[in-house]
Design a protein around this motif. Structure first.
Motif, PDB file in Angstrom:
ATOM      1  N   PRO A  19       0.890  -1.224   0.221  1.00 21.27           N
ATOM      2  CA  PRO A  19       0.175  -0.285   0.208  1.00 21.27           C
ATOM      3  C   PRO A  19       0.903   1.041   0.105  1.00 21.27           C
ATOM      4  O   PRO A  19       0.406   2.165  -0.407  1.00 21.27           O
ATOM      5  CB  PRO A  19      -0.879  -0.034   1.140  1.00 21.27           C
ATOM      6  N   LEU A  20       2.016   1.122   0.363  1.00 17.38           N
ATOM      7  CA  LEU A  20       2.923   2.524   0.436  1.00 17.38           C
ATOM      8  C   LEU A  20       3.481   2.560  -0.902  1.00 17.38           C
ATOM      9  O   LEU A  20       3.727   3.650  -1.296  1.00 17.38           O
ATOM     10  CB  LEU A  20       4.097   2.147   1.670  1.00 17.38           C
ATOM     11  N   VAL A  21       3.934   1.489  -1.572  1.00 15.30           N
ATOM     12  CA  VAL A  21       4.648   1.703  -2.833  1.00 15.30           C
ATOM     13  C   VAL A  21       3.546   1.835  -4.010  1.00 15.30           C
ATOM     14  O   VAL A  21       3.858   2.492  -4.858  1.00 15.30           O
ATOM     15  CB  VAL A  21       5.583   0.594  -3.072  1.00 15.30           C
ATOM     16  N   GLU A  22       2.470   1.211  -3.960  1.00 14.29           N
ATOM     17  CA  GLU A  22       1.489   1.214  -5.053  1.00 14.29           C
ATOM     18  C   GLU A  22       1.080   2.627  -5.566  1.00 14.29           C
ATOM     19  O   GLU A  22       1.236   2.785  -6.918  1.00 14.29           O
ATOM     20  CB  GLU A  22       0.138   0.512  -4.536  1.00 14.29           C
ATOM     21  N   PRO A  23       1.062   3.688  -4.703  1.00 13.00           N
ATOM     22  CA  PRO A  23       0.735   4.919  -5.156  1.00 13.00           C
ATOM     23  C   PRO A  23       1.896   5.546  -5.913  1.00 13.00           C
ATOM     24  O   PRO A  23       1.792   6.321  -6.865  1.00 13.00           O
ATOM     25  CB  PRO A  23       0.326   5.910  -4.170  1.00 13.00           C
ATOM     26  N   LEU A  24       2.957   4.955  -5.621  1.00  9.71           N
ATOM     27  CA  LEU A  24       4.221   5.646  -6.234  1.00  9.71           C
ATOM     28  C   LEU A  24       4.611   5.220  -7.673  1.00  9.71           C
ATOM     29  O   LEU A  24       5.185   5.773  -8.583  1.00  9.71           O
ATOM     30  CB  LEU A  24       5.528   5.302  -5.471  1.00  9.71           C
ATOM     31  N   ILE A  25       4.122   3.730  -7.933  1.00 12.13           N
ATOM     32  CA  ILE A  25       4.529   3.128  -9.030  1.00 12.13           C
ATOM     33  C   ILE A  25       3.277   3.011  -9.959  1.00 12.13           C
ATOM     34  O   ILE A  25       3.243   2.480 -11.198  1.00 12.13           O
ATOM     35  CB  ILE A  25       5.184   2.016  -9.036  1.00 12.13           C
ATOM     36  N   MET A  52       3.425  11.326  -8.938  1.00 10.09           N
ATOM     37  CA  MET A  52       3.028  10.083  -8.277  1.00 10.09           C
ATOM     38  C   MET A  52       2.508  10.767  -6.866  1.00 10.09           C
ATOM     39  O   MET A  52       3.168  11.716  -6.062  1.00 10.09           O
ATOM     40  CB  MET A  52       4.395   9.307  -8.091  1.00 10.09           C
ATOM     41  N   GLY A  53       1.857   9.580  -6.343  1.00  7.55           N
ATOM     42  CA  GLY A  53       1.354   9.968  -5.075  1.00  7.55           C
ATOM     43  C   GLY A  53       2.171   9.444  -3.752  1.00  7.55           C
ATOM     44  O   GLY A  53       2.497   8.406  -3.728  1.00  7.55           O
ATOM     45  N   THR A  54       2.789  10.333  -3.124  1.00  9.90           N
ATOM     46  CA  THR A  54       3.728  10.070  -2.109  1.00  9.90           C
ATOM     47  C   THR A  54       3.158  10.021  -0.663  1.00  9.90           C
ATOM     48  O   THR A  54       3.702   9.981   0.354  1.00  9.90           O
ATOM     49  CB  THR A  54       4.919  10.857  -2.027  1.00  9.90           C
ATOM     50  N   GLU A  55       1.537  10.387  -0.508  1.00 10.55           N
ATOM     51  CA  GLU A  55       1.002  10.678   0.726  1.00 10.55           C
ATOM     52  C   GLU A  55       1.088   9.510   1.630  1.00 10.55           C
ATOM     53  O   GLU A  55       1.506   9.854   2.964  1.00 10.55           O
ATOM     54  CB  GLU A  55      -0.345  11.090   0.376  1.00 10.55           C
ATOM     55  N   ALA A  56       1.060   8.276   1.297  1.00 13.20           N
ATOM     56  CA  ALA A  56       0.865   7.081   2.284  1.00 13.20           C
ATOM     57  C   ALA A  56       2.187   6.948   2.878  1.00 13.20           C
ATOM     58  O   ALA A  56       2.331   6.552   3.819  1.00 13.20           O
ATOM     59  CB  ALA A  56       0.200   6.192   1.514  1.00 13.20           C
ATOM     60  N   PHE A  57       3.059   6.863   1.846  1.00 14.34           N
ATOM     61  CA  PHE A  57       4.642   6.692   2.157  1.00 14.34           C
ATOM     62  C   PHE A  57       4.829   7.967   3.284  1.00 14.34           C
ATOM     63  O   PHE A  57       5.732   7.373   4.238  1.00 14.34           O
ATOM     64  CB  PHE A  57       5.320   6.626   0.875  1.00 14.34           C
ATOM     65  N   ALA A  58       4.680   9.109   2.716  1.00 10.30           N
ATOM     66  CA  ALA A  58       5.079  10.094   3.767  1.00 10.30           C
ATOM     67  C   ALA A  58       4.460  10.166   5.166  1.00 10.30           C
ATOM     68  O   ALA A  58       5.154  10.427   6.101  1.00 10.30           O
ATOM     69  CB  ALA A  58       4.732  11.526   3.083  1.00 10.30           C
TER      70      ALA A  58
END
Length: 82
Positions: A19-25, A52-58
């Protein structure tokens, strides 16, 4: 183990890393499938990077940093070793 290993283990145990990587790729493979040169691939990657979506990772990184800070403030041991 140490505090960093414990934090990483907790992050991965919560919901895994997907779930953390999916928005990035998300969508990158499809975009790259249509390129025919290195220059096009570089342009696709640059464009993807910009949106790219970094919100979840951040958010997860901020939580880990907060936990590490609190452990430091409480003088928790950084390692299980004596």
């Amino acid at each position: 183990t140490d505090a960093v290993d414990d934090a990483v283990g907790t992050i991965l145990a919560d919901a895994g890393w997907e779930p953390l990587v999916e928005p990035l790729i998300a969508g990158l493979q499809d975009e790259l499938a249509g390129v025919s040169s290195l220059e096009e691939a570089q342009a696709v990657i640059a464009s993807h990077y910009a949106r790219m979506g970094t919100e979840a990772f951040a958010q997860k990184l901020a939580e880990a940093m907060f936990a590490a800070r609190m452990a430091g403030e409480a003088d928790d041991a950084l390692s299980d070793e004596a």
